[in-house]
Design a protein around this motif. Structure first.
Motif, PDB file in Angstrom:
ATOM      1  N   UNK A  91       0.776  -1.140   0.072  1.00 45.27           N
ATOM      2  CA  UNK A  91       0.053  -0.012   0.068  1.00 45.27           C
ATOM      3  C   UNK A  91       0.783   1.161   0.026  1.00 45.27           C
ATOM      4  N   UNK A  92       0.188   2.396  -0.512  1.00 47.37           N
ATOM      5  CA  UNK A  92       0.987   3.412  -0.506  1.00 47.37           C
ATOM      6  C   UNK A  92      -0.102   4.794  -0.219  1.00 47.37           C
ATOM      7  N   UNK A 150      15.054   5.326  -2.709  1.00 45.44           N
ATOM      8  CA  UNK A 150      15.486   6.462  -3.923  1.00 45.44           C
ATOM      9  C   UNK A 150      15.391   5.723  -5.243  1.00 45.44           C
ATOM     10  N   UNK A 151      15.792   4.507  -5.502  1.00 47.57           N
ATOM     11  CA  UNK A 151      15.527   3.687  -6.800  1.00 47.57           C
ATOM     12  C   UNK A 151      13.976   3.689  -7.057  1.00 47.57           C
ATOM     13  N   UNK A 152      13.240   3.624  -5.952  1.00 53.03           N
ATOM     14  CA  UNK A 152      11.614   3.393  -6.239  1.00 53.03           C
ATOM     15  C   UNK A 152      11.194   4.951  -6.687  1.00 53.03           C
ATOM     16  N   UNK A 190       5.748  11.718  -1.699  1.00 52.65           N
ATOM     17  CA  UNK A 190       5.008  11.163  -0.408  1.00 52.65           C
ATOM     18  C   UNK A 190       4.556  10.040  -0.640  1.00 52.65           C
ATOM     19  N   UNK A 191       4.252   9.471  -1.618  1.00 61.23           N
ATOM     20  CA  UNK A 191       3.692   7.876  -1.793  1.00 61.23           C
ATOM     21  C   UNK A 191       5.127   6.916  -1.350  1.00 61.23           C
ATOM     22  N   UNK A 192       6.252   7.336  -1.709  1.00 62.59           N
ATOM     23  CA  UNK A 192       7.402   6.413  -1.326  1.00 62.59           C
ATOM     24  C   UNK A 192       7.735   6.933   0.132  1.00 62.59           C
ATOM     25  N   UNK A 223       4.335   0.242   2.056  1.00 61.90           N
ATOM     26  CA  UNK A 223       4.670  -0.558   2.875  1.00 61.90           C
ATOM     27  C   UNK A 223       4.321  -1.857   2.125  1.00 61.90           C
ATOM     28  N   UNK A 224       4.811  -3.059   2.450  1.00 60.90           N
ATOM     29  CA  UNK A 224       4.352  -4.319   2.084  1.00 60.90           C
ATOM     30  C   UNK A 224       3.433  -4.741   3.257  1.00 60.90           C
TER      31      UNK A 224
END
Ligand code: PMV
Length: 296
Positions: free
Chosen positions: A6-7, A107-109, A131-133, A293-294
């Motif tokens: 979820x984000x 950062x990669x995401x 914000x989502x990351x 988060x997973x």
């Protein structure tokens, strides 16, 4: 493989539009989330079930980026309505990428998700992707040149939806036009916004909400000068201020979507009431939510 990620959605607090042109902004992740579940199925097959996401190009592009040719069934769920402009496109991009590569670093995401969102929209600073990351409340500079987590416990925020869906790309384009017509004036406005964002950053860290409210008012004046406010937003904003909000402004591209204001707790009820009285919808939301988060 079966994974759910979820984000969070986002709200721009200060600095919109200027952040498209290299200036900083402050963005909050909100406690409304979009989740993506991915299940591996027969090779080559892709099934997307994403009723909350009006544009599946974001999911398609994420699969192209990190899907590795796997057969996948992808379904989404969201606790927020797409109508508020809380950033479902960036949240679904970030959550899908993370589900495809759970061990990825932030950062990669961010870089991969920003590239996708930018390629599809052709515009945008990436604040919504950040914000989502990362979640929380972020000091953010265009394209993620700076992404700084601000240590703030809670924000005394009230959010009002104007009832009008804003079209971000059109509004960004309007500012491009305005800048062509009057480059010096618009650059001056962007500089002034950058300055007040810096000041707000320091004041927020000290929980000086009264001062941050004042800076929101100044920010709103500049946004009005840029031509991105609307009568409905102005109505909601002045109602909130007349009921004692510390300050109020539009949030995001303008033209519609939401306005935000800061309030002392003893004024919260009164402010919410007047927003409704002038035809706004109070959106029950809190800022400073956890980033991607997973879930399982
Ligand atoms: O309309 P929203 O909430 O997506 O916000 C857009 C904010 C802009 O600064 C106008 C664009 C951007 O990408 O920063």
């Amino acid at each position: 493989m079966n994974i759910t990620v979820s984000a969070p959605g986002k709200l721009m607090l200060l600095g919109e539009h200027a952040v498209v042109y290299g200036r900083p902004c402050i963005v909050a992740a909100v406690n409304e989330r979009l989740s993506v579940t991915i299940e591996e199925i027969d090779e080559g097959k892709i099934i997307i079930d994403a009723p909350q996401v009006k544009d599946t190009r974001f999911v398609d592009a994420a699969i192209k980026t990190w899907g590795d040719g796997r057969g996948l069934r992808i379904s989404t769920k969201s606790t927020f309505s797409g109508k508020y402009g809380l950033g479902s496109s960036s949240a679904v991009t970030v959550a899908t990428l993370k589900a495809l590569k759970p061990s990825v670093d932030n950062r990669t995401l961010f870089d991969a998700a920003y590239r996708i969102v930018f390629d599809i929209q052709g515009k945008g600073s990436g604040f919504d992707v950040a914000a989502a990351v990362y979640g929380g409340i972020l000091y953010f500079v265009t394209g993620g040149k700076i992404i700084e987590q601000m240590k703030i416990d809670s924000l005394p925020l009230v959010v009002g939806y104007s009832g009008v869906k804003a079209d971000t790309v059109t509004l960004i384009e309007q500012v491009v036009q305005k800048k062509k017509e009057n480059p010096q004036k618009v650059e001056r406005i962007f500089d002034a916004i950058a300055k007040l964002v810096e000041e707000a950053k320091a004041n927020m860290l000290e929980s000086d909400w009264e001062r941050v409210g004042k800076l929101m008012d100044f920010n709103q004046e500049y946004l009005r000068d840029l031509g991105v406010s609307s009568d409905k937003l102005e109505q909601l904003i002045s109602a909130a201020k007349s009921a004692g909000a510390y300050g109020a402004k539009l949030s995001g591209a303008g033209g519609g979507d939401c306005m935000i204001c800061l309030v002392s707790e003893d004024k919260r009820k009164a402010v919410e009431k007047v927003i409704q009285e002038v035809g706004g919808e109070v959106v029950d939301i809190t800022a400073n939510a956890e980033g991607v988060r997973v879930e399982q």
